[in-house]
Design a protein around this motif. Structure first.
Motif, PDB file in Angstrom:
ATOM      1  N   GLY A   1       0.893  -1.274  -0.019  1.00  0.00           N
ATOM      2  CA  GLY A   1      -0.093   0.016   0.096  1.00  0.00           C
ATOM      3  C   GLY A   1       0.816   1.397  -0.170  1.00  0.00           C
ATOM      4  N   ASN A   2       2.137   1.332   0.238  1.00  0.00           N
ATOM      5  CA  ASN A   2       3.124   2.212   0.454  1.00  0.00           C
ATOM      6  C   ASN A   2       3.683   2.501  -1.201  1.00  0.00           C
ATOM      7  OD1 ASN A   2       2.341   2.894   3.094  1.00  0.00           O
ATOM      8  ND2 ASN A   2       4.183   2.179   3.874  1.00  0.00           N
ATOM      9  N   THR A   3       4.212   3.820  -1.227  1.00  0.00           N
ATOM     10  CA  THR A   3       5.097   3.851  -2.509  1.00  0.00           C
ATOM     11  C   THR A   3       6.420   3.093  -2.235  1.00  0.00           C
ATOM     12  OG1 THR A   3       3.702   5.757  -2.927  1.00  0.00           O
ATOM     13  CG2 THR A   3       5.877   5.529  -3.968  1.00  0.00           C
ATOM     14  N   ALA A   4       6.921   2.390  -2.981  1.00  0.00           N
ATOM     15  CA  ALA A   4       8.025   1.693  -2.863  1.00  0.00           C
ATOM     16  C   ALA A   4       9.240   2.849  -2.780  1.00  0.00           C
ATOM     17  CB  ALA A   4       8.416   0.856  -4.036  1.00  0.00           C
ATOM     18  N   PRO A   5      10.217   2.755  -1.664  1.00  0.00           N
ATOM     19  CA  PRO A   5      11.320   3.393  -1.647  1.00  0.00           C
ATOM     20  C   PRO A   5      12.062   3.524  -2.867  1.00  0.00           C
ATOM     21  CG  PRO A   5      11.175   1.721   0.343  1.00  0.00           C
ATOM     22  CD  PRO A   5      10.195   1.382  -0.594  1.00  0.00           C
ATOM     23  N   ASP A   6      12.602   4.716  -3.118  1.00  0.00           N
ATOM     24  CA  ASP A   6      13.030   5.365  -4.190  1.00  0.00           C
ATOM     25  C   ASP A   6      14.532   4.966  -4.133  1.00  0.00           C
ATOM     26  OD1 ASP A   6      13.203   6.065  -6.850  1.00  0.00           O
ATOM     27  OD2 ASP A   6      12.843   8.132  -6.689  1.00  0.00           O
ATOM     28  N   PHE A   7      15.219   4.631  -5.341  1.00  0.00           N
ATOM     29  CA  PHE A   7      16.567   4.440  -5.350  1.00  0.00           C
ATOM     30  C   PHE A   7      17.312   4.927  -6.735  1.00  0.00           C
ATOM     31  CE2 PHE A   7      14.567   0.528  -5.826  1.00  0.00           C
ATOM     32  CZ  PHE A   7      15.179  -0.105  -6.981  1.00  0.00           C
ATOM     33  N   GLU A   8      18.404   5.034  -6.668  1.00  0.00           N
ATOM     34  CA  GLU A   8      19.311   5.382  -8.098  1.00  0.00           C
ATOM     35  C   GLU A   8      20.063   3.820  -8.549  1.00  0.00           C
ATOM     36  OE1 GLU A   8      22.149   8.448  -7.536  1.00  0.00           O
ATOM     37  OE2 GLU A   8      20.477   9.922  -7.587  1.00  0.00           O
ATOM     38  N   PHE A   9      20.074   3.957  -9.859  1.00  0.00           N
ATOM     39  CA  PHE A   9      20.655   3.115 -10.550  1.00  0.00           C
ATOM     40  C   PHE A   9      21.211   3.375 -11.881  1.00  0.00           C
ATOM     41  CE2 PHE A   9      16.098   2.656 -11.283  1.00  0.00           C
ATOM     42  CZ  PHE A   9      16.237   2.275 -12.335  1.00  0.00           C
ATOM     43  N   GLU A  10      22.197   2.846 -12.603  1.00  0.00           N
ATOM     44  CA  GLU A  10      22.703   3.138 -13.785  1.00  0.00           C
ATOM     45  C   GLU A  10      21.900   2.314 -14.832  1.00  0.00           C
ATOM     46  OE1 GLU A  10      26.946   2.527 -13.723  1.00  0.00           O
ATOM     47  OE2 GLU A  10      27.043   4.431 -12.621  1.00  0.00           O
ATOM     48  N   ILE A  11      21.650   2.756 -15.897  1.00  0.00           N
ATOM     49  CA  ILE A  11      20.836   2.301 -17.092  1.00  0.00           C
ATOM     50  C   ILE A  11      21.626   2.761 -18.302  1.00  0.00           C
ATOM     51  CG2 ILE A  11      19.111   3.769 -17.145  1.00  0.00           C
ATOM     52  CD1 ILE A  11      17.206   1.669 -17.592  1.00  0.00           C
ATOM     53  N   LYS A  12      21.471   1.979 -19.397  1.00  0.00           N
ATOM     54  CA  LYS A  12      21.700   2.511 -20.862  1.00  0.00           C
ATOM     55  C   LYS A  12      20.643   3.039 -21.581  1.00  0.00           C
ATOM     56  CE  LYS A  12      25.857  -0.629 -21.366  1.00  0.00           C
ATOM     57  NZ  LYS A  12      26.340  -1.529 -21.977  1.00  0.00           N
ATOM     58  N   ASP A  13      20.956   4.187 -22.036  1.00  0.00           N
ATOM     59  CA  ASP A  13      19.786   4.851 -23.081  1.00  0.00           C
ATOM     60  C   ASP A  13      19.898   4.035 -24.400  1.00  0.00           C
ATOM     61  OD1 ASP A  13      22.018   5.822 -24.384  1.00  0.00           O
ATOM     62  OD2 ASP A  13      21.818   7.726 -23.573  1.00  0.00           O
ATOM     63  N   GLU A  14      18.921   4.913 -25.103  1.00  0.00           N
ATOM     64  CA  GLU A  14      18.952   4.188 -26.607  1.00  0.00           C
ATOM     65  C   GLU A  14      20.299   4.338 -27.311  1.00  0.00           C
ATOM     66  OE1 GLU A  14      15.862   6.563 -28.230  1.00  0.00           O
ATOM     67  OE2 GLU A  14      14.304   5.698 -27.118  1.00  0.00           O
ATOM     68  N   ASP A  15      20.990   5.237 -27.147  1.00  0.00           N
ATOM     69  CA  ASP A  15      22.316   5.035 -27.491  1.00  0.00           C
ATOM     70  C   ASP A  15      23.465   4.279 -27.085  1.00  0.00           C
ATOM     71  OD1 ASP A  15      21.535   7.029 -29.523  1.00  0.00           O
ATOM     72  OD2 ASP A  15      21.675   8.543 -28.219  1.00  0.00           O
ATOM     73  N   GLU A  16      23.180   3.489 -26.164  1.00  0.00           N
ATOM     74  CA  GLU A  16      24.093   2.646 -25.220  1.00  0.00           C
ATOM     75  C   GLU A  16      24.971   3.419 -24.293  1.00  0.00           C
ATOM     76  OE1 GLU A  16      24.072  -0.965 -25.323  1.00  0.00           O
ATOM     77  OE2 GLU A  16      21.762  -0.704 -25.992  1.00  0.00           O
ATOM     78  N   LYS A  17      24.519   4.502 -24.007  1.00  0.00           N
ATOM     79  CA  LYS A  17      25.325   5.277 -23.238  1.00  0.00           C
ATOM     80  C   LYS A  17      24.772   5.106 -21.770  1.00  0.00           C
ATOM     81  CE  LYS A  17      26.602   9.069 -26.384  1.00  0.00           C
ATOM     82  NZ  LYS A  17      26.774  10.630 -26.871  1.00  0.00           N
ATOM     83  N   THR A  18      25.799   5.114 -20.714  1.00  0.00           N
ATOM     84  CA  THR A  18      25.244   5.031 -19.400  1.00  0.00           C
ATOM     85  C   THR A  18      24.782   6.172 -18.778  1.00  0.00           C
ATOM     86  OG1 THR A  18      26.721   2.930 -19.053  1.00  0.00           O
ATOM     87  CG2 THR A  18      26.054   3.924 -17.228  1.00  0.00           C
ATOM     88  N   LYS A  19      23.795   6.067 -18.182  1.00  0.00           N
ATOM     89  CA  LYS A  19      23.142   7.265 -17.343  1.00  0.00           C
ATOM     90  C   LYS A  19      22.579   6.802 -16.017  1.00  0.00           C
ATOM     91  CE  LYS A  19      18.429   7.398 -19.166  1.00  0.00           C
ATOM     92  NZ  LYS A  19      17.446   8.149 -19.784  1.00  0.00           N
ATOM     93  N   THR A  20      22.625   7.709 -15.248  1.00  0.00           N
ATOM     94  CA  THR A  20      21.885   7.434 -13.972  1.00  0.00           C
ATOM     95  C   THR A  20      20.446   7.757 -13.812  1.00  0.00           C
ATOM     96  OG1 THR A  20      23.841   7.969 -12.847  1.00  0.00           O
ATOM     97  CG2 THR A  20      21.720   8.154 -11.331  1.00  0.00           C
ATOM     98  N   SER A  21      19.486   6.547 -13.370  1.00  0.00           N
ATOM     99  CA  SER A  21      18.272   6.928 -13.221  1.00  0.00           C
ATOM    100  C   SER A  21      17.661   6.493 -11.945  1.00  0.00           C
ATOM    101  CB  SER A  21      17.480   5.972 -14.440  1.00  0.00           C
ATOM    102  OG  SER A  21      16.222   6.383 -14.404  1.00  0.00           O
ATOM    103  N   ARG A  22      16.168   6.693 -11.569  1.00  0.00           N
ATOM    104  CA  ARG A  22      15.708   6.323 -10.539  1.00  0.00           C
ATOM    105  C   ARG A  22      14.570   5.269 -10.728  1.00  0.00           C
ATOM    106  NH1 ARG A  22      17.574   9.249  -6.581  1.00  0.00           N
ATOM    107  NH2 ARG A  22      16.135   8.660  -5.270  1.00  0.00           N
ATOM    108  N   LEU A  23      14.310   4.488  -9.758  1.00  0.00           N
ATOM    109  CA  LEU A  23      13.039   3.761  -9.955  1.00  0.00           C
ATOM    110  C   LEU A  23      11.746   4.582 -10.038  1.00  0.00           C
ATOM    111  CD1 LEU A  23      11.594   1.002  -9.132  1.00  0.00           C
ATOM    112  CD2 LEU A  23      11.297   1.893  -6.810  1.00  0.00           C
ATOM    113  N   SER A  24      11.617   5.768  -9.464  1.00  0.00           N
ATOM    114  CA  SER A  24      10.468   6.570  -9.583  1.00  0.00           C
ATOM    115  C   SER A  24      10.362   7.102 -11.237  1.00  0.00           C
ATOM    116  CB  SER A  24      10.352   7.768  -8.724  1.00  0.00           C
ATOM    117  OG  SER A  24      11.698   8.564  -8.735  1.00  0.00           O
TER     118      SER A  24
END
Length: 456
Positions: free
Chosen positions: A305-328
């Motif tokens: 019932g609660n919003t999941a705790p947010d956190f950062e992670f690294e993900i690759k974009d469409e150009d295969e470049k690594t960027k920082t994103s968040r669960l939210s």
């Protein structure tokens, strides 16, 4: 004359400072190897001594002359909070006991403990007579009165005989409810509940330094419930307990933490969070108990019932470049799975390939997986991630000492958290089988109103 005085002085230590012993026999003997003796106090159990168990199951312990009278505990296996039994030590008598895995604890020698055992057996027999009377459906008021007269007389006799003994405190605290006239079952049960704490003084040190208050409170909170509305009954009972405890902050803190932990372990988030939010969190703050504050907070934040705790992670974009994103910031799916695992967890290594195969049968709109490895070996983790290209991978460095694991109150792997489109926790399946069943049900029941309104 001098010789006579010296003789008397030689006897004096054995008279004034005689050591008492605890002798016991375990059965079956081959199941027991040791016995550890602890003195029970309100906050902890203090180690006193220990003894090896002989091949015939016997052991013997000597008490020091200054042993504090009260409740003591013998631990006979691990974990010690499961394999133990309590008894009374007044340090005025030797104790001889038997403990059988099937029949339990009995005493061959000890006035205090034999009296308490006799008292409990007497009450059990009378309570059996009360149950039989009600089950018979009779309304024989004379027979009814006779049973409760026996109960009242039995209580008075045991209180009288135990006067001046430690056990007297427990016997008086257990004084049962005795109706003045005939009562039907609902009325009798209601009066038992309303009188449950009438004779219990939560400020009494003898009761505090034992498991009596803990057992009594747990029996009350868990025992008096409406099965059709259990959680409402639990929370009402907790309120009653807090009122009964009164102004006894130390025992209140201990009992409420035990109650909170009981419901937290059973994953009853409604009741655990009620105890935490309404009572225990304020106590923890007043005591500057940061560890307890975090446990309560993390448990609540990771509740359904609660919003999941947010956190950062690294993900690759469409150009295969690594960027920082968040669960939210994730978008595009009706559901998300937060999957905690470890490269050294055998159950995880069995389930993650099954998870991979199952996810292949679903669309990205139906489910996205965020796999968080609580681990220490980043290179091994990185190599394994290549086998699961459809997952979003997060390295939870430090294994159990990891902030994301803390925030989700993870105590074991694998752990599953299903989120809706807005990252609200909607389910925490036990294993891969439960996850499959839950997700299939969510997809099948994908009706208006099932998922909260999507963020724009």
């Amino acid at each position: 004359m001098t010789k006579k005085i010296l003789f008397l002085l030689a006897l004096l230590p054995s008279v004034l400072f005689a050591q008492h012993t605890i002798k016991g026999t375990f059965s079956p003997a081959e199941e027991f190897k040791f016995a550890f003796l602890y003195h029970v106090t309100v906050e902890t159990s203090i180690f006193v001594t220990n003894a090896d168990v002989a091949e015939d199951g016997t052991f013997e312990m000597k008490l020091s002359e200054d042993a504090v009278p009260g409740t003591y505990r013998i631990v006979y296996a691990q974990p010690q909070d499961q394999y133990n039994f309590d008894f009374i030590v007044n340090n005025k008598e030797d104790i001889e006991l038997k403990f059988d895995l099937e029949t339990g604890l009995t005493f061959d020698k000890s006035g205090e403990n034999k009296l308490y055992s006799s008292y409990n057996r007497s009450l059990d027999l009378i309570n059996k007579s009360i149950r039989n009377f009600y089950n018979s459906g009779k309304e024989d008021t004379s027979g009814y009165s006779k049973i409760f007269n026996i109960l009242e007389n039995t209580q008075q006799e045991f209180e009288k005989v135990s006067k001046g003994m430690i056990v007297n405190t427990f016997i008086k605290a257990k004084r049962p409810y005795v109706p003045e006239t005939f009562e039907d079952v609902p009325t009798f049960s209601s009066h038992i509940k309303s009188n449950y704490f009438k004779n219990i003084d939560f400020g009494n040190e003898t009761l505090q330094n034992s498991n009596f208050l803990i057992k009594t409170v747990l029996d009350y909170v868990i025992g008096f419930i409406d099965p059709n509305n259990a959680n409402a009954s639990y929370t009402e009972n907790v309120d009653t307990v807090v009122k009964a405890i009164g102004e006894n902050p130390k025992i209140k803190s201990i009992l409420l933490e035990i109650l909170w932990n009981q419901f937290a372990v059973e994953e009853n988030e409604v009741v655990a969070n009620y105890i935490g939010s309404n009572y225990l969190l304020d106590i923890a703050r007043a005591n500057n108990d940061n560890e307890l504050i975090n446990r309560i907070t993390y448990f609540k934040n990771a509740s359904i019932g609660n919003t999941a705790p947010d956190f950062e992670f690294e993900i690759k974009d469409e150009d295969e470049k690594t960027k920082t994103s968040r669960l939210s910031a994730l978008d595009g799916s009706n559901n998300y799975l937060i999957f905690f695992w470890s490269t050294t967890c055998s159950h995880c290594l069995k389930e993650i390939p099954l998870l991979k195969d199952f996810i292949k049968t679903k669309t990205k709109e139906e489910i996205q997986v965020v796999a968080i490895a609580l681990d220490d070996d980043k290179y091994r983790w990185k190599n394994m991630t290549y086998d699961y290209p459809d997952f979003i991978h997060v390295f939870g460095e430090g294994k159990w000492d990891n902030p994301i694991g803390y925030q989700y109150n993870v105590s074991g792997t694998p752990s599953y958290f299903i989120l809706d489109a807005n990252k609200k926790i909607i389910s925490k399946p036990y294993d891969i089988g439960a996850f499959k069943k839950e997700l299939n049900s969510l997809i099948k029941a994908n009706k208006p109103g099932l998922y909260p309104e999507r963020k724009q």
